[in-house]
Scaffold this motif. Structure first.
Motif, PDB file in Angstrom:
ATOM      1  N   TRP A 143       0.807  -1.257  -0.201  1.00 31.98           N
ATOM      2  CA  TRP A 143      -0.034   0.089  -0.076  1.00 31.98           C
ATOM      3  C   TRP A 143       0.811   1.336   0.020  1.00 31.98           C
ATOM      4  O   TRP A 143       0.683   2.384  -0.625  1.00 31.98           O
ATOM      5  CB  TRP A 143      -1.046   0.088   1.124  1.00 31.98           C
ATOM      6  CG  TRP A 143      -1.746   1.368   1.110  1.00 31.98           C
ATOM      7  CD1 TRP A 143      -1.711   2.255   2.280  1.00 31.98           C
ATOM      8  CD2 TRP A 143      -2.615   1.753   0.224  1.00 31.98           C
ATOM      9  NE1 TRP A 143      -2.526   3.259   1.968  1.00 31.98           N
ATOM     10  CE2 TRP A 143      -3.083   3.101   0.607  1.00 31.98           C
ATOM     11  CE3 TRP A 143      -3.012   1.400  -0.995  1.00 31.98           C
ATOM     12  CZ2 TRP A 143      -3.923   3.849  -0.097  1.00 31.98           C
ATOM     13  CZ3 TRP A 143      -4.048   2.207  -1.794  1.00 31.98           C
ATOM     14  CH2 TRP A 143      -4.373   3.383  -1.349  1.00 31.98           C
ATOM     15  N   PRO A 144       2.003   1.438   0.626  1.00 34.83           N
ATOM     16  CA  PRO A 144       2.659   2.875   0.776  1.00 34.83           C
ATOM     17  C   PRO A 144       3.266   3.231  -0.576  1.00 34.83           C
ATOM     18  O   PRO A 144       3.549   4.256  -0.867  1.00 34.83           O
ATOM     19  CB  PRO A 144       3.857   2.316   1.937  1.00 34.83           C
ATOM     20  CG  PRO A 144       3.127   1.440   2.819  1.00 34.83           C
ATOM     21  CD  PRO A 144       2.473   0.534   1.636  1.00 34.83           C
ATOM     22  N   ASP A 145       3.298   2.118  -1.384  1.00 36.74           N
ATOM     23  CA  ASP A 145       3.976   2.235  -2.799  1.00 36.74           C
ATOM     24  C   ASP A 145       2.625   2.577  -3.953  1.00 36.74           C
ATOM     25  O   ASP A 145       3.193   2.996  -5.183  1.00 36.74           O
ATOM     26  CB  ASP A 145       4.743   0.961  -3.352  1.00 36.74           C
ATOM     27  CG  ASP A 145       5.903   0.977  -2.245  1.00 36.74           C
ATOM     28  OD1 ASP A 145       6.540   2.324  -2.076  1.00 36.74           O
ATOM     29  OD2 ASP A 145       6.180  -0.072  -2.124  1.00 36.74           O
ATOM     30  N   PHE A 146       1.597   2.397  -3.361  1.00 32.17           N
ATOM     31  CA  PHE A 146       0.589   2.508  -4.472  1.00 32.17           C
ATOM     32  C   PHE A 146       0.410   4.106  -4.654  1.00 32.17           C
ATOM     33  O   PHE A 146       0.327   4.881  -4.057  1.00 32.17           O
ATOM     34  CB  PHE A 146      -0.790   2.295  -3.741  1.00 32.17           C
ATOM     35  CG  PHE A 146      -1.930   1.883  -4.728  1.00 32.17           C
ATOM     36  CD1 PHE A 146      -1.996   0.546  -5.231  1.00 32.17           C
ATOM     37  CD2 PHE A 146      -2.959   3.012  -5.132  1.00 32.17           C
ATOM     38  CE1 PHE A 146      -3.163   0.299  -6.086  1.00 32.17           C
ATOM     39  CE2 PHE A 146      -3.973   2.592  -5.750  1.00 32.17           C
ATOM     40  CZ  PHE A 146      -4.086   1.313  -6.324  1.00 32.17           C
ATOM     41  N   ASP A 147      -0.088   4.582  -6.189  1.00 36.44           N
ATOM     42  CA  ASP A 147       0.045   5.695  -6.555  1.00 36.44           C
ATOM     43  C   ASP A 147      -0.905   5.878  -7.810  1.00 36.44           C
ATOM     44  O   ASP A 147      -1.575   4.961  -7.942  1.00 36.44           O
ATOM     45  CB  ASP A 147       1.329   6.196  -6.999  1.00 36.44           C
ATOM     46  CG  ASP A 147       2.105   5.334  -8.183  1.00 36.44           C
ATOM     47  OD1 ASP A 147       1.390   4.462  -8.652  1.00 36.44           O
ATOM     48  OD2 ASP A 147       3.225   5.460  -8.346  1.00 36.44           O
ATOM     49  N   ARG A 148      -0.893   6.875  -8.295  1.00 36.63           N
ATOM     50  CA  ARG A 148      -1.847   7.380  -9.470  1.00 36.63           C
ATOM     51  C   ARG A 148      -1.575   6.184 -10.416  1.00 36.63           C
ATOM     52  O   ARG A 148      -2.881   5.710 -11.005  1.00 36.63           O
ATOM     53  CB  ARG A 148      -1.575   8.670 -10.123  1.00 36.63           C
ATOM     54  CG  ARG A 148      -2.587   9.079 -11.017  1.00 36.63           C
ATOM     55  CD  ARG A 148      -2.242  10.534 -11.649  1.00 36.63           C
ATOM     56  NE  ARG A 148      -2.897  10.832 -13.018  1.00 36.63           N
ATOM     57  CZ  ARG A 148      -3.799  11.596 -12.870  1.00 36.63           C
ATOM     58  NH1 ARG A 148      -4.190  12.151 -11.703  1.00 36.63           N
ATOM     59  NH2 ARG A 148      -4.459  11.846 -13.994  1.00 36.63           N
ATOM     60  N   ASP A 149      -0.819   6.006 -10.969  1.00 35.24           N
ATOM     61  CA  ASP A 149      -0.372   5.182 -11.965  1.00 35.24           C
ATOM     62  C   ASP A 149      -1.011   3.597 -11.596  1.00 35.24           C
ATOM     63  O   ASP A 149      -1.652   2.821 -12.481  1.00 35.24           O
ATOM     64  CB  ASP A 149       1.344   5.025 -12.246  1.00 35.24           C
ATOM     65  CG  ASP A 149       1.614   6.155 -13.068  1.00 35.24           C
ATOM     66  OD1 ASP A 149       0.983   6.933 -13.475  1.00 35.24           O
ATOM     67  OD2 ASP A 149       2.944   6.027 -12.926  1.00 35.24           O
ATOM     68  N   ALA A 150      -0.645   3.416 -10.352  1.00 31.83           N
ATOM     69  CA  ALA A 150      -1.528   1.741 -10.078  1.00 31.83           C
ATOM     70  C   ALA A 150      -2.849   2.146  -9.934  1.00 31.83           C
ATOM     71  O   ALA A 150      -3.544   0.941 -10.485  1.00 31.83           O
ATOM     72  CB  ALA A 150      -0.928   1.503  -8.571  1.00 31.83           C
ATOM     73  N   LEU A 151      -3.435   3.137  -9.605  1.00 31.07           N
ATOM     74  CA  LEU A 151      -5.023   3.009  -9.664  1.00 31.07           C
ATOM     75  C   LEU A 151      -5.318   3.292 -11.037  1.00 31.07           C
ATOM     76  O   LEU A 151      -6.475   2.556 -11.549  1.00 31.07           O
ATOM     77  CB  LEU A 151      -5.280   4.632  -9.066  1.00 31.07           C
ATOM     78  CG  LEU A 151      -6.951   4.701  -8.931  1.00 31.07           C
ATOM     79  CD1 LEU A 151      -7.482   3.633  -8.174  1.00 31.07           C
ATOM     80  CD2 LEU A 151      -7.255   6.065  -8.174  1.00 31.07           C
ATOM     81  N   ALA A 152      -4.724   4.098 -12.066  1.00 31.41           N
ATOM     82  CA  ALA A 152      -5.186   4.045 -13.406  1.00 31.41           C
ATOM     83  C   ALA A 152      -4.952   2.793 -14.044  1.00 31.41           C
ATOM     84  O   ALA A 152      -5.927   2.312 -15.037  1.00 31.41           O
ATOM     85  CB  ALA A 152      -4.120   5.143 -14.067  1.00 31.41           C
ATOM     86  N   ALA A 153      -4.107   1.948 -13.705  1.00 30.68           N
ATOM     87  CA  ALA A 153      -3.731   0.481 -14.169  1.00 30.68           C
ATOM     88  C   ALA A 153      -4.776  -0.333 -14.067  1.00 30.68           C
ATOM     89  O   ALA A 153      -5.410  -0.933 -14.817  1.00 30.68           O
ATOM     90  CB  ALA A 153      -2.580  -0.049 -13.928  1.00 30.68           C
ATOM     91  N   ALA A 154      -5.416  -0.234 -12.670  1.00 33.20           N
ATOM     92  CA  ALA A 154      -6.613  -1.047 -12.196  1.00 33.20           C
ATOM     93  C   ALA A 154      -7.719  -0.524 -12.906  1.00 33.20           C
ATOM     94  O   ALA A 154      -8.690  -1.341 -13.389  1.00 33.20           O
ATOM     95  CB  ALA A 154      -6.590  -0.956 -10.534  1.00 33.20           C
TER      96      ALA A 154
END
Length: 248
Positions: free
Chosen positions: A223-234
């Motif tokens: 979770w601490p490494d989760f970011d906008r790119d990760a959300l956009a990918a999902a």
């Protein structure tokens, strides 16, 4: 088709290319993030708060209508008192430090779960933040605090039982739409996408009813490494899935 199924079958998300209206995240991996760096667990929780900030901002930019974050479960009381104290302290700071930005960004704050069981000062902060952002409409941020899906369902069942004993309802007429109306999420759109970080593959008593037809994604990112790119990918992966809701 009954009312609840119709509610869970929005045309915008019925096939490929649809965008999720409601995204929920089980924010897992703070402790492992800290352990990998030989840091205390509280350091992972602090970075988890930063990840939450990034994700809330990204949700607004990406057009997500509702973002629900699993912040503190009803089972988390089993953790050491010192860690619970750290988590409550971070919650206080998040509300105090971020309420101005949330309000200015058009974010409406909602809380699900029995948050009134928390300390009175936190309850007061939450109530003030909810009232201050009540008219905002860009994004709704839902924080699950002292929340457990089984407890949510038990509370709904108790309310039905009380009404049935009092003669206000006929138990034989209760349907799934009636149940949804008594859940903490009754005023929110159906859950489209549920993400869990850190590689674990379980729901951990989170939105069990609401997840019945949600798309589930389990990502390895802590979770601490989760970011906008990760959300956009999902969201991009969600758009490639076929959602049939039991149909063809």
């Amino acid at each position: 088709m009954n009312q609840a199924v119709a509610k869970a079958d929005p045309a915008s998300a019925a096939g490929k290319g649809g965008a999720p209206r409601h995204v929920a995240i089980i924010m897992d991996g703070n402790g492992r993030w800290a352990k990998k760096r030989l840091l205390p667990r509280v350091a992972g929780h602090k970075q988890g708060v930063e990840a939450a900030r990034r994700t809330v901002r990204a949700a607004g930019d990406l057009g997500i209508e509702v973002l629900t974050l699993y912040a503190f479960s009803s089972e988390n009381w089993r953790r050491p008192a010192s860690e619970i104290g750290d988590l409550m302290g971070l919650l206080r700071r998040f509300i105090i430090d971020d309420i101005d930005e949330l309000a200015e960004a058009g974010v409406r704050l909602r809380v699900i779960g029995d948050y009134r069981a928390l300390s009175p000062d936190i309850v007061s902060l939450i109530d003030s933040a909810i009232a201050r952002t009540a008219e905002n409409s860009r994004t709704t941020l839902v924080i699950a605090l002292n929340y457990g899906a089984q407890d949510e369902l038990v509370r709904a069942i108790r309310s039905f039982a009380a009404d049935a004993v009092a003669g206000r309802i006929d138990p034989q007429t209760i349907n799934d739409a009636d149940v949804e109306a008594r859940l903490d999420t009754s005023d929110l759109p159906p859950l489209d996408l549920l993400i869990r970080t850190s590689g674990e593959k379980r729901l951990s008593n989170f939105l069990l009813w609401q997840a019945a037809y949600a798309e589930l994604m389990f990502v390895d990112t802590l979770w601490p490494d989760f970011d906008r790119d990760a959300l956009a990918a999902a969201i991009g992966q969600f758009g490639q899935r076929e959602r049939r809701f039991g149909g063809l």
